[in-house]
Design a protein around this motif. Sequence first.
Motif, mmCIF file in Angstrom:
data_model
loop_
_atom_site.group_PDB
_atom_site.id
_atom_site.type_symbol
_atom_site.label_atom_id
_atom_site.label_comp_id
_atom_site.label_asym_id
_atom_site.label_seq_id
_atom_site.Cartn_x
_atom_site.Cartn_y
_atom_site.Cartn_z
ATOM 1 N N ALA A 162 0.845 -1.203 -0.055
ATOM 2 C CA ALA A 162 0.002 0.125 -0.071
ATOM 3 C C ALA A 162 0.883 1.356 0.032
ATOM 4 N N LEU A 163 1.899 1.402 0.895
ATOM 5 C CA LEU A 163 2.768 2.429 0.981
ATOM 6 C C LEU A 163 3.570 2.609 -0.521
ATOM 7 N N ALA A 164 4.240 1.626 -0.876
ATOM 8 C CA ALA A 164 4.687 1.588 -2.481
ATOM 9 C C ALA A 164 3.497 2.083 -3.283
ATOM 10 N N ALA A 165 2.407 1.661 -3.385
ATOM 11 C CA ALA A 165 1.530 2.173 -4.350
ATOM 12 C C ALA A 165 1.064 3.825 -4.216
ATOM 13 N N VAL A 166 0.914 4.041 -2.838
ATOM 14 C CA VAL A 166 0.658 5.670 -2.576
ATOM 15 C C VAL A 166 2.113 6.387 -3.201
ATOM 16 N N ALA A 167 3.229 5.869 -2.866
ATOM 17 C CA ALA A 167 4.404 6.431 -3.346
ATOM 18 C C ALA A 167 4.517 6.615 -4.668
ATOM 19 N N ALA A 168 4.034 5.641 -5.425
ATOM 20 C CA ALA A 168 3.945 5.701 -6.959
ATOM 21 C C ALA A 168 2.856 6.725 -7.687
ATOM 22 N N ALA A 169 1.849 6.823 -6.891
ATOM 23 C CA ALA A 169 0.620 7.579 -7.499
ATOM 24 C C ALA A 169 -0.247 7.836 -6.422
ATOM 25 N N LEU A 170 -0.663 9.000 -6.103
ATOM 26 C CA LEU A 170 -1.316 9.337 -4.973
ATOM 27 C C LEU A 170 -2.864 9.100 -5.316
ATOM 28 N N PRO A 171 -3.744 8.434 -4.568
ATOM 29 C CA PRO A 171 -4.840 7.934 -4.847
ATOM 30 C C PRO A 171 -5.756 8.903 -4.230
ATOM 31 N N ASP A 172 -6.914 9.055 -4.769
ATOM 32 C CA ASP A 172 -7.909 10.076 -4.232
ATOM 33 C C ASP A 172 -8.670 9.372 -2.837
ATOM 34 N N LEU A 173 -8.381 8.100 -2.780
ATOM 35 C CA LEU A 173 -8.978 7.450 -1.438
ATOM 36 C C LEU A 173 -8.510 6.358 -1.241
ATOM 37 N N ILE A 174 -8.284 5.885 0.100
ATOM 38 C CA ILE A 174 -7.686 4.508 0.192
ATOM 39 C C ILE A 174 -8.791 3.837 1.175
ATOM 40 N N LEU A 175 -8.958 2.589 0.707
ATOM 41 C CA LEU A 175 -10.008 1.609 1.427
ATOM 42 C C LEU A 175 -8.991 0.488 2.079
ATOM 43 N N LEU A 176 -8.873 0.757 3.328
ATOM 44 C CA LEU A 176 -7.571 0.092 4.046
ATOM 45 C C LEU A 176 -8.201 -1.084 5.051
ATOM 46 N N ASP A 177 -7.679 -2.234 5.010
ATOM 47 C CA ASP A 177 -8.111 -3.500 5.819
ATOM 48 C C ASP A 177 -7.276 -3.032 7.060
ATOM 49 N N ILE A 178 -7.963 -3.449 8.300
ATOM 50 C CA ILE A 178 -7.031 -3.106 9.687
ATOM 51 C C ILE A 178 -6.073 -4.283 9.937
ATOM 52 N N ARG A 179 -6.606 -5.405 9.865
ATOM 53 C CA ARG A 179 -5.957 -6.546 10.249
ATOM 54 C C ARG A 179 -5.155 -7.358 9.001
ATOM 55 N N MET A 180 -3.932 -7.068 8.976
ATOM 56 C CA MET A 180 -3.088 -7.692 8.047
ATOM 57 C C MET A 180 -1.666 -8.215 8.729
ATOM 58 N N PRO A 181 -1.182 -9.245 8.267
ATOM 59 C CA PRO A 181 -0.059 -9.751 8.579
ATOM 60 C C PRO A 181 1.193 -8.623 8.068
ATOM 61 N N GLY A 182 2.166 -8.604 9.214
ATOM 62 C CA GLY A 182 3.202 -7.668 8.777
ATOM 63 C C GLY A 182 2.779 -6.235 9.249
ATOM 64 N N MET A 183 2.766 -5.495 8.401
ATOM 65 C CA MET A 183 2.159 -4.114 8.657
ATOM 66 C C MET A 183 0.899 -3.796 8.578
ATOM 67 N N ASP A 184 0.245 -3.655 9.838
ATOM 68 C CA ASP A 184 -1.247 -3.340 9.894
ATOM 69 C C ASP A 184 -1.810 -2.026 9.280
ATOM 70 N N GLY A 185 -3.261 -2.133 9.252
ATOM 71 C CA GLY A 185 -3.714 -0.829 8.760
ATOM 72 C C GLY A 185 -3.370 0.415 9.601
ATOM 73 N N PHE A 186 -3.144 0.115 11.075
ATOM 74 C CA PHE A 186 -2.779 1.315 11.899
ATOM 75 C C PHE A 186 -1.627 1.821 11.524
ATOM 76 N N GLU A 187 -0.666 1.027 11.383
ATOM 77 C CA GLU A 187 0.698 1.478 10.880
ATOM 78 C C GLU A 187 0.767 2.021 9.649
ATOM 79 N N VAL A 188 0.036 1.649 8.453
ATOM 80 C CA VAL A 188 -0.124 2.173 7.337
ATOM 81 C C VAL A 188 -0.717 3.602 7.614
#
Length: 164
Positions: free
Chosen positions: A40-66
């Motif tokens: 997600a962070l790489a995708a945002v760095a490549a091109a800023l979206p108008d909105l992000i739909l973000l899951d909270i619970r993910m392995p590794g970096m969770d939605g809170f950290e994002v």
Amino acid sequence: MSESASILVVDDEPRWLEPLSRVLMAAGYVVRQAGSGEAALAAVAAALPDLILLDIRMPGMDGFEVIRRLKEKALCREIPVLLLSAFAEVDERIEGLKLGAVDSVTKPFHAGELLARVRMQVEMSRLRAQHALHDAKMETANQKLQDEIARRQRARCTGCPASV
């Protein structure tokens, strides 16, 4: 929708990622996908979206950290983030809102609710951008008027006695 908004959908589970993306694309949005917080962070760095739909619970970096990392960057702070969470995760949704998310959508999601929330946040984001542009124009116009007033006052006082 006159201009297609770009939405980044972030979820580590394809069973949610694919249907969310299909619903949004069918509504005319440009959708990119990310299967992790890091992606997600790489995708945002490549091109800023108008909105992000973000899951909270993910392995590794969770939605809170994002969210924390997005809010650290000036260019990303204003991107609205809608959280994706299971119905029972009330405390997690509240935590996400405290970190800067603007709203949440529960899983399993209802397409009508999802689209209404997305549409509202995209429109609010566009209105905020228009407001900021208007404020900047007004500030520039105000500064020009103040400069002109000062110039005219200096011109009027040319030749005035020093005691004035």
